[in-house]
Design an enzyme around this catalytic site. Structure first.
Site, PDB file in Angstrom:
ATOM      1  N   GLY A   1       0.829  -1.207   0.000  1.00 19.34           N
ATOM      2  CA  GLY A   1       0.000   0.000   0.000  1.00 19.34           C
ATOM      3  C   GLY A   1       0.861   1.254   0.000  1.00 19.34           C
ATOM      4  N   SER A   2       0.387   2.273   0.699  1.00 20.60           N
ATOM      5  CA  SER A   2       0.968   3.610   0.537  1.00 20.60           C
ATOM      6  C   SER A   2       2.379   3.769   1.084  1.00 20.60           C
ATOM      7  CB  SER A   2       0.055   4.635   1.197  1.00 20.60           C
ATOM      8  OG  SER A   2      -1.147   4.730   0.473  1.00 20.60           O
ATOM      9  N   THR A   3       2.868   2.820   1.857  1.00 21.92           N
ATOM     10  CA  THR A   3       4.278   2.941   2.265  1.00 21.92           C
ATOM     11  C   THR A   3       5.176   2.933   1.034  1.00 21.92           C
ATOM     12  OG1 THR A   3       4.221   0.564   2.675  1.00 21.92           O
ATOM     13  CG2 THR A   3       4.109   1.970   4.580  1.00 21.92           C
TER      14      THR A   3
ATOM     15  N   LYS B   1       4.767   4.672  -1.448  1.00 21.86           N
ATOM     16  CA  LYS B   1       4.891   6.036  -1.986  1.00 21.86           C
ATOM     17  C   LYS B   1       6.233   6.662  -1.606  1.00 21.86           C
ATOM     18  CE  LYS B   1      -0.066   6.669  -2.250  1.00 21.86           C
ATOM     19  NZ  LYS B   1      -1.287   6.960  -1.517  1.00 21.86           N
TER      20      LYS B   1
ATOM     21  N   HIS C   1      -4.544   5.599   2.335  1.00 22.77           N
ATOM     22  CA  HIS C   1      -4.145   4.391   1.605  1.00 22.77           C
ATOM     23  C   HIS C   1      -2.830   4.628   0.875  1.00 22.77           C
ATOM     24  CE1 HIS C   1      -7.639   1.569   1.841  1.00 22.77           C
ATOM     25  NE2 HIS C   1      -8.119   2.625   2.432  1.00 22.77           N
TER      26      HIS C   1
END
Lengths: 580, 146
Positions: A291-293, A295, A580
């Protein structure tokens, strides 16, 4: 019966007598010739020489027997042979695993005249001994092994009974005195001394070599860090009723794993009784869509490749439709956002546009540099290969930019994050301690400027963004939340998540200052009344990460900054409700 | 008569001396071997004791490690002593002990002033206590980013 003539003499004897008499006659002739002194001297010299040679030989032999006879026999020490394994210790020397003296129980039925008495006595003294096994040995015809692993106390108790035909033999048994602590990292070995999992398997040869040398094998973990990590992770896992959970603490400069925990766990002393689920080291052997980690990686590659700067803007006013799918922001700002805002507000639309602008080739190149396309290079054999897109078309690039369509192990994430946060070099993780002051030279992944920017951005995300609950007082924590929808039945579920928080501390100071990475991941957490029903990373993993950092910071020598104690930024008190 | 030719009861003196020497040497070798054997036995016994003690030490080390496992200590300290992980506000370094003392004094002074009854007849503006105290506190923390 031998009928030898009384005057019979063997030829050798006759020759010897002839020689002696010849010598005697020579002495007499010498005496008769008036050379008595010479005669006596020759005799004395002859006798002395003979005796001296004899006693010299005797003396050398006696000295050799008395002084050097024990050399090389090795009966004085505990020579390690065969299956012996060296102790495993943590980086501070605390015992994690050891071969300890135990005894095997043997029964020789030929020496037993009252089997009933022996049966009763043994069953009463050894609770783990089963009657069936004992009867089989008692009714056998020869000496039989009955039970192994008796402690010296158990052996002494049985020995004191004075039972005939009951004997013991020494045997070494692998013992894990800390029980479940660091179980997945330590692993376990079989009774033959072969490592089967964890460090026991990864360092099997070294354990045997060091056993012969009498030296322990040190692991990189710090037991204090490990204990705090496990305590907070298990509490959070219980609170949120997770299916599984992972906690990792690493040194971003050296790649040392200072603590790693996987939930549920097991007791290596009874590994055979544990379920396969509990035996699985989720930190190494499981892969997750993070997920957003992710990013962190996408923004880092966007900045490092020159695709964008922190001030560059991307239009996130409307959902992004591509190839029949729509990418939305879960807490839509509906505005043109800078890269900083994209990161802090965890915008899927903005991240996707950034990745698409960088291009598939650039994304692949950086993901490879971050080590996300191969199994994490660590000693653990369990390290799992990632599941990566096959084509890397725009659809895949878009999905991977916010941590979907790519599944990696938590250890791979930790290694990749380290390369972003340590000044920009990819350093493989290790379970062995490195020498104090030594910093491995890793391959360049991103520039130092990019690394500095990401540290600051992650700090801002904790102060102003989604990671506020991880803001351990005075530890200057930076981080990024992640909440990936799990794929259930081939489709992304709306409410079943893998929630995570990737943290780094301290974020200030020079790039080469000591810095640590913490990852908390929860598989299918449930919301609670305290989290208002939310199960996202900001509500579940981030608080646990903050508590871990709060506890381990002092152990790692990270000073608190007094001015920020108890001054959690107001914006971070309540994280954005669903990121998210 | 030469000493080498002298006889005692029909035996040459040198032979008697050599025989005596031989007996003495045999006896000394025997005694040395016997004593060495005894010493060797004692050494083997001591080495066996050392080995047993070493095994015992390892066993005790493992027992200590088991008893000192962090999760157990934490459970016991929480259950019997009511202890918990130390809060950040309770951490202090030797360098900042003086600041803590000063802060406590300022807090006490503030509380004392707040507890004093207001003087009605005083019309002049009263010096606010908090402002200068806060300034003092900020200035007093060395090496800290304000």
């Amino acid at each position: 019966m031998t009928m030898a003539h009384p005057s019979f003499q063997p030829p050798g004897w006759r020759w010897l007598k002839a020689q002696v008499w010849g010598l005697e006659h020579a002495f007499e002739r010498a005496k008769a010739a008036g050379k008595a002194e010479d005669d006596t001297r020759i005799r004395i010299f002859f006798v002395l020489a003979l005796f001296s040679a004899s006693f010299l030989t005797l003396a050398i032999g006696a000295t050799n027997s008395a002084v050097f006879s024990n050399l090389g026999r090795g009966d004085g020490g505990a020579a390690a042979v065969g299956s012996a394994r060296a102790d495993l210790v943590d980086r501070n020397g605390a015992m994690l695993a050891a071969d300890l003296l135990h005894y095997g129980l043997y029964i020789d039925p030929q020496e037993i005249w009252d089997k009933g008495e022996v049966r009763r006595a043994l069953l009463g003294s050894i609770p783990s001994l089963t009657p069936a096994r004992l009867n089989r040995a008692l009714n056998g015809q020869r000496r039989t092994f009955v039970l192994g692993g008796l402690t010296p106390e158990s052996r002494a108790r049985v020995h004191a009974l004075g039972l005939p035909g009951v004997t013991f033999e020494r045997e070494e048994r692998r013992v894990y005195p800390l029980g479940q602590t660091a179980a997945h990292l330590i692993g376990f070995a079989d009774t033959g001394g072969v490592g089967l999992a964890g460090a026991e398997r990864a360092l099997n040869d070294l354990a045997h070599q060091n056993a012969a040398a009498g030296a322990p094998v040190a692991l990189s973990i710090d037991l204090r860090v490990q204990a705090a990590l496990e305590d907070e992770l298990y509490k959070a896992a219980t609170l949120h009723q997770v299916k599984g959970a992972v906690g990792i603490v690493t040194n971003v400069h050296t790649g040392e794993i200072l603590g790693v925990a996987s939930y549920p766990t097991f007791d290596p002393n009874q590994a055979g009784k544990s379920s396969p689920d509990a035996l699985t080291n989720r930190a190494a052997a499981s892969v997750y869509e993070m997920g957003s980690t992710f990013k962190v990686f996408t923004v880092a590659l966007g900045l490092d490749s020159g695709t964008a700067t922190l001030a560059s803007t991307f239009d996130a006013r409307a959902p992004l439709t591509m190839n029949g799918r729509t990418i939305r922001d879960y807490h839509a700002e509906n505005k043109v956002m800078s890269v900083s805002d994209i990161f802090i507000h965890s915008s899927n639309i903005g991240t996707t546009k950034l990745a698409l602008q960088a291009g598939s080739g650039t994304v692949q190149k950086y993901y490879k540099a971050f080590g996300l396309t191969t199994a994490a290079p660590v000693e653990l054999r369990e390290s799992a290969k990632p599941i990566v897109p096959r084509r890397w078309d725009d659809n895949d690039v878009a999905s991977t930019s916010f941590g979907h369509a790519i599944s990696v192990s938590p250890l791979a994430v930790a290694a990749g994050m380290g390369s972003v946060l340590n000044g920009g070099t990819y350093v493989p993780l290790t379970i062995r301690p490195v020498k104090p002051g030594f910093r491995p030279k890793g391959a360049r992944a991103v520039s130092e400027e990019t690394s500095r920017a990401m540290l600051d951005l992650m700090r801002v995300n904790v102060v102003r963004g989604t990671g506020g609950k991880a803001n351990a007082p005075g530890m200057r924590v930076g981080g990024k939340t992640g909440s990936a929808n799990k794929v259930i039945g081939g489709r992304y579920s709306n409410n079943i998540l893998v929630s995570s928080f990737a943290a780094v501390f301290p974020t200030d100071g020079p790039l080469d200052a000591d810095r640590y990475f913490v990852l908390i991941l929860m598989d299918e957490p449930k919301g609670t009344s305290e989290t208002y029903g939310f199960a996202t990373g900001g509500w579940t993993a981030a608080p646990a990460a903050g508590r871990v950092i709060d506890r381990i910071g002092p152990f790692l020598g990270v000073d608190r900054r007094p001015e920020v104690v108890g001054t959690t930024p107001a914006e971070a008190v309540v994280p954005i409700e669903s990121e998210h | 008569m030469s000493v080498f030719s002298r006889k005692i009861r029909g035996f040459r003196l040198v032979d008697v001396v050599a025989a005596g020497l031989l007996v003495a040497i045999i006896l000394s070798v025997y005694l040395a071997k016997t004593i060495a054997g005894g010493e060797r036995t004692e050494i083997a016994t001591v080495e066996k004791q050392i080995e047993a003690e070493r095994d015992r030490i390892r066993l005790l080390q493992a027992e200590v490690a088991h008893l000192e496992q962090p999760s157990r200590i934490e459970q016991l300290s929480a259950a019997h002593l009511g202890m918990a992980p130390m809060a950040a506000k309770n951490e202090i370094t030797p360098e900042t002990l003086g600041d803590v003392m000063l802060a406590a004094q300022l807090k006490a002074a503030t509380a004392k002033r707040a507890a004093e009854p207001p003087k009605v007849e005083v019309a002049a503006p009263v010096e606010p206590a908090a402002k200068p105290l806060t300034q003092v506190a900020r200035v007093s923390i060395p090496g800290v980013q304000q």
